[in-house]
Design a protein around this motif. Structure first.
Motif, PDB file in Angstrom:
ATOM      1  N   ALA A  11       0.826  -1.209   0.000  1.00  0.00           N
ATOM      2  CA  ALA A  11       0.000   0.000   0.000  1.00  0.00           C
ATOM      3  C   ALA A  11       0.857   1.253   0.000  1.00  0.00           C
ATOM      4  CB  ALA A  11      -0.939  -0.009   1.199  1.00  0.00           C
ATOM      5  N   ALA A  12       1.947   1.233   0.743  1.00  0.00           N
ATOM      6  CA  ALA A  12       2.827   2.404   0.831  1.00  0.00           C
ATOM      7  C   ALA A  12       3.421   2.749  -0.528  1.00  0.00           C
ATOM      8  CB  ALA A  12       3.929   2.150   1.851  1.00  0.00           C
ATOM      9  N   LEU A  13       3.965   1.758  -1.204  1.00  0.00           N
ATOM     10  CA  LEU A  13       4.577   2.026  -2.508  1.00  0.00           C
ATOM     11  C   LEU A  13       3.544   2.442  -3.540  1.00  0.00           C
ATOM     12  CD1 LEU A  13       7.248  -0.823  -2.768  1.00  0.00           C
ATOM     13  CD2 LEU A  13       7.659   1.640  -2.584  1.00  0.00           C
ATOM     14  N   GLU A  14       2.395   1.785  -3.548  1.00  0.00           N
ATOM     15  CA  GLU A  14       1.347   2.160  -4.504  1.00  0.00           C
ATOM     16  C   GLU A  14       0.877   3.593  -4.252  1.00  0.00           C
ATOM     17  OE1 GLU A  14      -1.465   1.752  -7.660  1.00  0.00           O
ATOM     18  OE2 GLU A  14       0.207   0.441  -7.106  1.00  0.00           O
ATOM     19  N   ALA A  15       0.726   3.967  -2.972  1.00  0.00           N
ATOM     20  CA  ALA A  15       0.304   5.331  -2.651  1.00  0.00           C
ATOM     21  C   ALA A  15       1.315   6.346  -3.159  1.00  0.00           C
ATOM     22  CB  ALA A  15       0.102   5.473  -1.146  1.00  0.00           C
ATOM     23  N   ALA A  16       2.602   6.081  -2.957  1.00  0.00           N
ATOM     24  CA  ALA A  16       3.636   7.001  -3.429  1.00  0.00           C
ATOM     25  C   ALA A  16       3.605   7.128  -4.949  1.00  0.00           C
ATOM     26  CB  ALA A  16       5.011   6.521  -2.958  1.00  0.00           C
ATOM     27  N   LEU A  17       3.456   5.996  -5.628  1.00  0.00           N
ATOM     28  CA  LEU A  17       3.414   6.015  -7.090  1.00  0.00           C
ATOM     29  C   LEU A  17       2.182   6.761  -7.599  1.00  0.00           C
ATOM     30  CD1 LEU A  17       4.501   2.313  -7.667  1.00  0.00           C
ATOM     31  CD2 LEU A  17       5.782   4.328  -8.432  1.00  0.00           C
TER      32      LEU A  17
ATOM     33  N   LEU B 197      -1.565  12.183   6.421  1.00  0.00           N
ATOM     34  CA  LEU B 197      -0.900  10.960   6.891  1.00  0.00           C
ATOM     35  C   LEU B 197      -1.645   9.749   6.351  1.00  0.00           C
ATOM     36  CD1 LEU B 197       1.067   9.334   8.685  1.00  0.00           C
ATOM     37  CD2 LEU B 197      -0.512   9.686  10.598  1.00  0.00           C
ATOM     38  N   ILE B 198      -0.902   8.840   5.736  1.00  0.00           N
ATOM     39  CA  ILE B 198      -1.463   7.577   5.244  1.00  0.00           C
ATOM     40  C   ILE B 198      -0.908   6.458   6.118  1.00  0.00           C
ATOM     41  CG2 ILE B 198      -1.796   6.073   3.265  1.00  0.00           C
ATOM     42  CD1 ILE B 198      -0.975   8.425   1.460  1.00  0.00           C
TER      43      ILE B 198
ATOM     44  N   ALA C 241      -4.770   2.372   4.522  1.00  0.00           N
ATOM     45  CA  ALA C 241      -4.875   1.479   3.372  1.00  0.00           C
ATOM     46  C   ALA C 241      -4.166   0.171   3.685  1.00  0.00           C
ATOM     47  CB  ALA C 241      -4.268   2.136   2.126  1.00  0.00           C
ATOM     48  N   GLY C 242      -4.631  -0.894   3.037  1.00  0.00           N
ATOM     49  CA  GLY C 242      -3.971  -2.188   3.176  1.00  0.00           C
ATOM     50  C   GLY C 242      -4.499  -3.020   4.326  1.00  0.00           C
TER      51      GLY C 242
ATOM     52  N   GLN D 200      -5.601  -0.839  -4.472  1.00  0.00           N
ATOM     53  CA  GLN D 200      -6.814  -0.095  -4.812  1.00  0.00           C
ATOM     54  C   GLN D 200      -7.161   0.927  -3.732  1.00  0.00           C
ATOM     55  OE1 GLN D 200      -9.998  -2.880  -6.009  1.00  0.00           O
ATOM     56  NE2 GLN D 200      -8.392  -4.242  -6.760  1.00  0.00           N
ATOM     57  N   GLN D 201      -6.989   0.550  -2.478  1.00  0.00           N
ATOM     58  CA  GLN D 201      -7.218   1.505  -1.395  1.00  0.00           C
ATOM     59  C   GLN D 201      -6.204   2.648  -1.454  1.00  0.00           C
ATOM     60  OE1 GLN D 201      -6.977  -1.357   1.860  1.00  0.00           O
ATOM     61  NE2 GLN D 201      -9.173  -1.141   2.239  1.00  0.00           N
ATOM     62  N   ALA D 202      -4.958   2.320  -1.727  1.00  0.00           N
ATOM     63  CA  ALA D 202      -3.924   3.352  -1.831  1.00  0.00           C
ATOM     64  C   ALA D 202      -4.221   4.319  -2.979  1.00  0.00           C
ATOM     65  CB  ALA D 202      -2.554   2.699  -2.023  1.00  0.00           C
ATOM     66  N   ASP D 203      -4.722   3.802  -4.089  1.00  0.00           N
ATOM     67  CA  ASP D 203      -5.089   4.661  -5.207  1.00  0.00           C
ATOM     68  C   ASP D 203      -6.192   5.635  -4.811  1.00  0.00           C
ATOM     69  OD1 ASP D 203      -3.244   3.427  -6.878  1.00  0.00           O
ATOM     70  OD2 ASP D 203      -4.706   2.030  -7.720  1.00  0.00           O
ATOM     71  N   LEU D 204      -7.178   5.147  -4.043  1.00  0.00           N
ATOM     72  CA  LEU D 204      -8.261   6.023  -3.594  1.00  0.00           C
ATOM     73  C   LEU D 204      -7.742   7.144  -2.693  1.00  0.00           C
ATOM     74  CD1 LEU D 204     -11.258   3.653  -2.781  1.00  0.00           C
ATOM     75  CD2 LEU D 204     -11.074   5.296  -4.630  1.00  0.00           C
TER      76      LEU D 204
END
Length: 368
Positions: free
Chosen positions: A13-19, A100-101, A274-275, A290-294
């Motif tokens: 989730a962390a990497l997807e959120a950053a991307l 904060l995520i 997320a995650g 998908q949660q990170a994208d949201l």
């Protein structure tokens, strides 16, 4: 001035959120990934390790963060002051943020006393020892189980199917059984996929005992609820999951964080999750992306002064390793889309790269 986004965690989730943040906001956001781990481990491949079918890839997290346009900080977040928008590390150092995520993942707990636990990491010697015992004729009856329907059941079916494939190649006879609290195999994927998995298990001579929770394995018997006692020579179980708690972030009794449809922590502004740490009952890498994208979409919308984006409508995708080619499962578990359950020999989502299907992460890791 750039918006400061702090990501507590260093997993999927962390990497997807950053991307996703880099893709949606460009240089308007400064992202920091804060995690005590210095590596990112691609854990879905661990299921193949005991059978020599896969190797678990590990990546330098700082290098991945840099490629994703984020800073990496080797710290663990211990608490959060929501009003001050300040995260505090275990060493007592404060980190200010605009958003904060929270995505530290879940803790893995010992689930079934007496059973071998498949932790889903690279070193799975205990499972390999069970297989050696069966091949050598010392064990003849092996069960694969999971403590609860919450989590991610697919690896237990992969272990059983890969075990059968290896034993057949070795000419070794054994009774293999899946003991599951689910009403049917991989029921989270819906009727068509569950039926496809059930047929595959029957073809591979793997018995399924459904609607049954493991309690403990003692004196050659797996005790279960409803009241039962099933004789086996060895039992392999998935771990129990518990959310990783951060003081100041509300959680339920099991440590999981409740979020709204945009993955915002309930009742909180500028705080997302997320995650696996969220209370969504299915814990799976694809859903984490998908949660990170949201979350990224929500932050980008606020930056642009735009209306709130779409809400979480999960698409569940799974790659089931069988020892004789993968099977691809897909479903919309939230409903409202008609019959969405599929079970196929080719990936219906268009790519067979890896086992985690993420909008940004899949291609990103393929290039690592």
């Amino acid at each position: 001035m750039k918006r400061s986004v702090l990501i507590a965690g260093g997993g999927v989730a962390a990497l997807e959120a950053a991307l996703a943040l880099r893709h949606l906001t460009g240089d308007r956001v400064e992202t920091t990934i804060c995690s005590p781990r210095r590596d990112f481990v691609y854990r879905p491949y661990a299921v193949g390790v005991p059978f020599g079918a896969a190797r678990v890839a590990s990546f330098d997290l700082a290098a991945l963060a840099a490629r994703a346009g984020a800073r990496y900080r080797p710290d663990s977040i211990a608490s959060v002051d929501r009003d001050a928008r300040l995260a505090v590390t275990h060493d007592g150092e404060g980190i200010a943020y605009d958003d904060l995520i929270v995505c530290p993942g879940a803790k893995l707990l010992w689930p079934v006393p007496g059973a071998i636990t498949f932790w889903g990491i690279a070193d799975e010697r205990d499972v390999a020892k069970v297989m050696a015992s069966v091949r050598g004729g010392a064990s003849h009856r092996v069960a694969f189980t999971m403590p609860t329907v919450k989590g991610w059941a697919l690896p237990i079916y992969e272990l059983a199917l890969l075990a059968r494939a290896e034993l057949d190649r070795a000419g070794a006879a054994a009774e293999l059984t899946v003991v599951t609290p689910e009403d049917a195999p991989l029921q989270v994927f819906g009727r068509a996929a569950s039926e496809g998995v059930a047929e595959l298990l029957a073809e591979r001579r793997i018995e399924v005992i459904a609607g049954t929770h493991p309690v403990r394995f003692i004196d050659g018997a797996l005790e279960t609820v409803p009241a039962g006692r099933h004789e086996f020579d060895a039992v392999v179980s998935l771990p129990k999951l518990e959310g990783r708690r951060i003081r100041g972030v509300a959680h339920d009794l099991e440590g999981f964080v409740r979020v709204d449809g945009h993955c915002r922590v309930l009742g909180c502004e500028h705080l997302y999750a997320a995650g696996d740490v969220t209370s969504f009952p299915v814990k799976q890498g694809g859903l984490a992306t998908q949660q990170a994208d949201l979350v990224a979409e929500s932050i980008a919308a606020e930056l642009a002064g735009a209306p709130a984006p779409r809400e979480f409508d999960p698409v569940l995708r799974g790659v089931l390793w069988t020892g004789d080619g993968p099977r691809y499962l897909e479903a919309r578990p939230a409903g409202g889309h008609g019959e969405s359950s599929t079970f196929a020999t080719a990936a219906p989502w268009g790519t067979d790269e890896g086992k985690i299907v993420g909008r940004h992460l899949t291609a990103f890791l393929a290039e690592a």
